[in-house]
Design a protein around this motif. Structure first.
Motif, PDB file in Angstrom:
ATOM      1  N   LEU A  89     -18.317 -21.478   6.273  1.00 43.15           N
ATOM      2  CA  LEU A  89     -18.030 -20.568   7.038  1.00 43.15           C
ATOM      3  C   LEU A  89     -17.683 -21.339   8.226  1.00 43.15           C
ATOM      4  CD1 LEU A  89     -21.495 -18.689   6.804  1.00 43.15           C
ATOM      5  CD2 LEU A  89     -19.404 -17.976   5.749  1.00 43.15           C
ATOM      6  N   TRP A  90     -16.851 -20.549   8.967  1.00 40.95           N
ATOM      7  CA  TRP A  90     -16.026 -21.136  10.168  1.00 40.95           C
ATOM      8  C   TRP A  90     -16.389 -20.231  11.358  1.00 40.95           C
ATOM      9  CZ3 TRP A  90     -14.456 -25.774  11.818  1.00 40.95           C
ATOM     10  CH2 TRP A  90     -13.423 -25.792  12.603  1.00 40.95           C
ATOM     11  N   LEU A  91     -17.685 -20.418  11.974  1.00 39.77           N
ATOM     12  CA  LEU A  91     -18.466 -19.580  13.019  1.00 39.77           C
ATOM     13  C   LEU A  91     -18.264 -20.008  14.317  1.00 39.77           C
ATOM     14  CD1 LEU A  91     -21.952 -19.673  11.085  1.00 39.77           C
ATOM     15  CD2 LEU A  91     -20.013 -17.990  10.942  1.00 39.77           C
ATOM     16  N   PRO A  92     -17.720 -18.687  15.058  1.00 38.33           N
ATOM     17  CA  PRO A  92     -17.328 -18.965  16.510  1.00 38.33           C
ATOM     18  C   PRO A  92     -18.527 -19.170  17.120  1.00 38.33           C
ATOM     19  CG  PRO A  92     -17.510 -16.750  15.811  1.00 38.33           C
ATOM     20  CD  PRO A  92     -17.468 -17.525  14.651  1.00 38.33           C
ATOM     21  N   VAL A  93     -18.646 -20.329  18.121  1.00 38.13           N
ATOM     22  CA  VAL A  93     -19.445 -20.525  19.077  1.00 38.13           C
ATOM     23  C   VAL A  93     -18.833 -21.152  20.424  1.00 38.13           C
ATOM     24  CG1 VAL A  93     -21.320 -21.385  17.294  1.00 38.13           C
ATOM     25  CG2 VAL A  93     -19.638 -23.065  18.343  1.00 38.13           C
ATOM     26  N   GLN A  94     -19.758 -21.338  21.630  1.00 37.25           N
ATOM     27  CA  GLN A  94     -19.271 -21.302  22.829  1.00 37.25           C
ATOM     28  C   GLN A  94     -18.523 -22.994  22.837  1.00 37.25           C
ATOM     29  OE1 GLN A  94     -21.694 -20.823  26.182  1.00 37.25           O
ATOM     30  NE2 GLN A  94     -19.793 -20.728  27.557  1.00 37.25           N
ATOM     31  N   ASP A  95     -19.419 -23.900  22.078  1.00 37.31           N
ATOM     32  CA  ASP A  95     -19.266 -25.291  22.017  1.00 37.31           C
ATOM     33  C   ASP A  95     -20.046 -25.766  20.769  1.00 37.31           C
ATOM     34  OD1 ASP A  95     -19.775 -28.155  22.223  1.00 37.31           O
ATOM     35  OD2 ASP A  95     -18.589 -27.938  24.126  1.00 37.31           O
ATOM     36  N   GLY A  96     -18.961 -26.185  19.836  1.00 32.81           N
ATOM     37  CA  GLY A  96     -19.585 -26.720  18.713  1.00 32.81           C
ATOM     38  C   GLY A  96     -20.613 -27.782  18.703  1.00 32.81           C
ATOM     39  N   GLU A  97     -20.324 -28.874  19.445  1.00 31.92           N
ATOM     40  CA  GLU A  97     -21.291 -29.898  19.403  1.00 31.92           C
ATOM     41  C   GLU A  97     -22.750 -29.428  20.110  1.00 31.92           C
ATOM     42  OE1 GLU A  97     -19.355 -34.261  19.883  1.00 31.92           O
ATOM     43  OE2 GLU A  97     -19.606 -33.174  21.728  1.00 31.92           O
ATOM     44  N   VAL A  98     -22.602 -28.678  21.320  1.00 31.73           N
ATOM     45  CA  VAL A  98     -23.805 -28.067  21.950  1.00 31.73           C
ATOM     46  C   VAL A  98     -24.663 -27.262  20.949  1.00 31.73           C
ATOM     47  CG1 VAL A  98     -24.590 -26.592  23.605  1.00 31.73           C
ATOM     48  CG2 VAL A  98     -23.035 -28.193  24.285  1.00 31.73           C
ATOM     49  N   ALA A  99     -23.872 -26.400  19.967  1.00 27.31           N
ATOM     50  CA  ALA A  99     -24.339 -25.400  19.028  1.00 27.31           C
ATOM     51  C   ALA A  99     -25.209 -26.208  17.918  1.00 27.31           C
ATOM     52  CB  ALA A  99     -23.383 -24.546  18.474  1.00 27.31           C
ATOM     53  N   ALA A 100     -24.470 -27.247  17.440  1.00 27.15           N
ATOM     54  CA  ALA A 100     -24.908 -28.124  16.170  1.00 27.15           C
ATOM     55  C   ALA A 100     -26.123 -28.862  16.776  1.00 27.15           C
ATOM     56  CB  ALA A 100     -23.937 -29.056  15.799  1.00 27.15           C
ATOM     57  N   LEU A 101     -26.419 -29.255  18.051  1.00 21.40           N
ATOM     58  CA  LEU A 101     -27.460 -30.138  18.452  1.00 21.40           C
ATOM     59  C   LEU A 101     -28.645 -29.126  18.653  1.00 21.40           C
ATOM     60  CD1 LEU A 101     -28.560 -32.616  19.396  1.00 21.40           C
ATOM     61  CD2 LEU A 101     -27.633 -32.471  21.573  1.00 21.40           C
ATOM     62  N   LYS A 102     -28.307 -28.020  19.279  1.00 24.06           N
ATOM     63  CA  LYS A 102     -29.460 -26.864  19.483  1.00 24.06           C
ATOM     64  C   LYS A 102     -29.917 -26.426  18.222  1.00 24.06           C
ATOM     65  CE  LYS A 102     -29.786 -22.183  21.242  1.00 24.06           C
ATOM     66  NZ  LYS A 102     -30.965 -22.276  22.089  1.00 24.06           N
ATOM     67  N   LEU A 103     -29.018 -26.345  17.085  1.00 29.46           N
ATOM     68  CA  LEU A 103     -29.688 -25.751  15.740  1.00 29.46           C
ATOM     69  C   LEU A 103     -30.495 -26.771  15.355  1.00 29.46           C
ATOM     70  CD1 LEU A 103     -26.793 -24.208  13.731  1.00 29.46           C
ATOM     71  CD2 LEU A 103     -28.968 -23.288  14.073  1.00 29.46           C
ATOM     72  N   TRP A 104     -30.098 -28.178  15.241  1.00 34.34           N
ATOM     73  CA  TRP A 104     -30.698 -29.320  14.849  1.00 34.34           C
ATOM     74  C   TRP A 104     -32.157 -29.339  15.476  1.00 34.34           C
ATOM     75  CZ3 TRP A 104     -32.302 -31.905  10.926  1.00 34.34           C
ATOM     76  CH2 TRP A 104     -33.007 -33.174  11.181  1.00 34.34           C
ATOM     77  N   ARG A 105     -32.324 -29.279  16.653  1.00 34.53           N
ATOM     78  CA  ARG A 105     -33.482 -29.536  17.556  1.00 34.53           C
ATOM     79  C   ARG A 105     -34.507 -28.337  17.496  1.00 34.53           C
ATOM     80  NH1 ARG A 105     -31.966 -31.987  23.412  1.00 34.53           N
ATOM     81  NH2 ARG A 105     -34.383 -32.300  23.113  1.00 34.53           N
ATOM     82  N   GLU A 106     -34.010 -27.002  17.207  1.00 34.16           N
ATOM     83  CA  GLU A 106     -34.634 -26.069  17.187  1.00 34.16           C
ATOM     84  C   GLU A 106     -35.059 -25.500  15.836  1.00 34.16           C
ATOM     85  OE1 GLU A 106     -33.325 -22.741  19.932  1.00 34.16           O
ATOM     86  OE2 GLU A 106     -32.991 -24.242  21.691  1.00 34.16           O
ATOM     87  N   THR A 107     -34.220 -25.740  14.792  1.00 33.47           N
ATOM     88  CA  THR A 107     -34.620 -25.266  13.517  1.00 33.47           C
ATOM     89  C   THR A 107     -34.510 -26.214  12.283  1.00 33.47           C
ATOM     90  OG1 THR A 107     -32.148 -24.640  13.073  1.00 33.47           O
ATOM     91  CG2 THR A 107     -33.445 -23.151  14.271  1.00 33.47           C
TER      92      THR A 107
END
Length: 395
Positions: free
Chosen positions: A327-345
């Motif tokens: 999946l190629w998912l739209p986000v505001q910033d890929g690095e920020v989103a990846a780090l948020k995902l990892w830290r929260e989930t």
């Protein structure tokens, strides 16, 4: 001691870069790995039996170009899949994984100059990193062609300026595309082949995801070239058992083209190749000859496409992939989103910018994350729900 500088200015490779981003932080739950495209479905149980039955082959140097049995099985598969007759002795060569062939293609096939200039190698952006390294290693200029939502997530090679096309020696193209899952149509391939004929360059067709699709088998570059009566030496097609058969560790891939092209590829491999051990070649021949396990594998991915559509279908900008397993998912910033995902989930995904390069100060992958649907169905579902709840809770 001085080392060569041709690779020194490249960014860190994808996976060390991802570890540097995430591993300094604790994950927010049980880890779910959705980064690397490493298939986790079961491979056919009889593969290990085939290796054991041919274990005496470990006592011999393996055939450099592939055993007759393996090349024959590959040629039969090309005929079944694309309706194209290939001579297994002169138009097919086995590879130790397609990365080997994709990397060596420029070195083996592209001239040192074209029209008195440094050669150009075209490639999509985002792209599989080996394309750029292959170009650089072959003394060519990598030319990044945007593959964005505006171009249908396939590179618009017709937009490349004439002066660059006139020094282009090859174009890399991945269909189904990594990371977006877009499939090149017959018309797209025909347009690219016509452009290659006009400007006299080769097409390196990376088709490793060709067997993971929804309903309609993706058309192949060689298939279209044959229908056009184009010179098959201009098309260099790469395939693999890694995704098709869930056997990334077997390292069985192949390259197919016209006899003149394969002769040049074989010449380089005679000196620099690392052929697949013979027992693995014999097992791979049986895998290429079998389609039942491929159909079962495709059905498992179809279920996960449906899960992704159900969970993420309301996300603005979500595009359900035509093929492949990303999946190629739209986000505001890929690095920020990846780090948020990892830290929260605890879910690990890949920032899209790590698969692309900046052009004019902009990275076409920055506002995306790549999510691999390779884990078992239940784990994939949990991961996608966590992505939705963490990143898209307002939709």
């Amino acid at each position: 001691m001085k080392f060569p500088e041709r690779f020194s200015n490249l960014p860190a490779h994808v996976w060390p870069r991802l570890r540097a981003l995430l591993d300094a932080h604790d994950g927010g739950g049980t880890p779910i790995h959705m980064t690397i495209g490493e298939p986790k479905h079961a491979f056919p149980a009889w593969v290990t039996d085939a290796i054991a039955q041919n274990a005496a082959g470990f006592n011999s140097y393996p055939p450099n170009d592939g055993s007759p049995e393996l090349r024959g099985a590959i040629a039969r598969w090309i005929k079944r899949r694309y309706g194209v007759e290939m001579d297994p002795d002169t138009e097919v060569m086995a590879l130790n994984g397609t990365r080997e062939g994709l990397y060596n293609a420029v070195i083996a096939l592209c001239p040192e100059t074209k029209n008195g200039q440094t050669p150009a190698i075209l490639m999509p952006n985002p792209f599989y990193p080996v394309y750029m390294i292959g170009a650089i290693s072959g003394g060519s200029d990598p030319i990044l062609v945007p593959a964005t939502a505006e171009t249908g997530h396939l590179p618009d090679f017709t937009s490349v300026p004439e002066d660059i096309l006139d020094r282009t020696t090859a174009a890399y193209i991945c269909s189904p595309a990594n990371p977006q899952g877009t499939v090149a149509t017959h018309e797209y391939w025909a347009s690219l082949i016509a452009l290659a004929e006009k400007h006299d360059f080769m097409i390196f067709a990376d088709e490793c995801y060709s067997e993971i699709y929804r309903d309609t088998p993706p058309v192949g570059a060689m298939q279209v070239a044959e229908s056009m009566g184009a010179d098959r030496n201009r098309i260099v097609a790469f395939h693999s058992l890694s995704k098709r058969s869930n056997l990334p560790g077997l390292r069985s891939g192949f390259v197919a083209s016209g006899a003149d092209t394969i002769r040049e590829v074989k010449q380089l491999r005679n000196y620099a190749g690392a052929p697949l051990p013979l027992p693995l070649q014999q097992a791979a021949a049986k895998v290429w000859d079998d389609e039942a396990h491929v159909e079962e594998n495709r059905a498992l991915y179809a279920e996960k496409y449906q899960i992704a559509d159900r969970i993420l279908g309301n996300v603005p900008g979500y595009v359900s992939p035509q093929a492949g397993f990303f999946l190629w998912l739209p986000v505001q910033d890929g690095e920020v989103a990846a780090l948020k995902l990892w830290r929260e989930t605890g879910v690990r995904v890949l920032p899209g910018s790590y698969l692309a390069q900046d052009v004019n100060g902009e990275n076409p992958g920055k506002e995306y994350i790549r999510v691999a649907l390779v884990a078992p169905k239940d784990e994939t579902e949990r991961g996608l729900e966590a992505i939705r709840d963490c990143l898209y809770s307002d939709v």
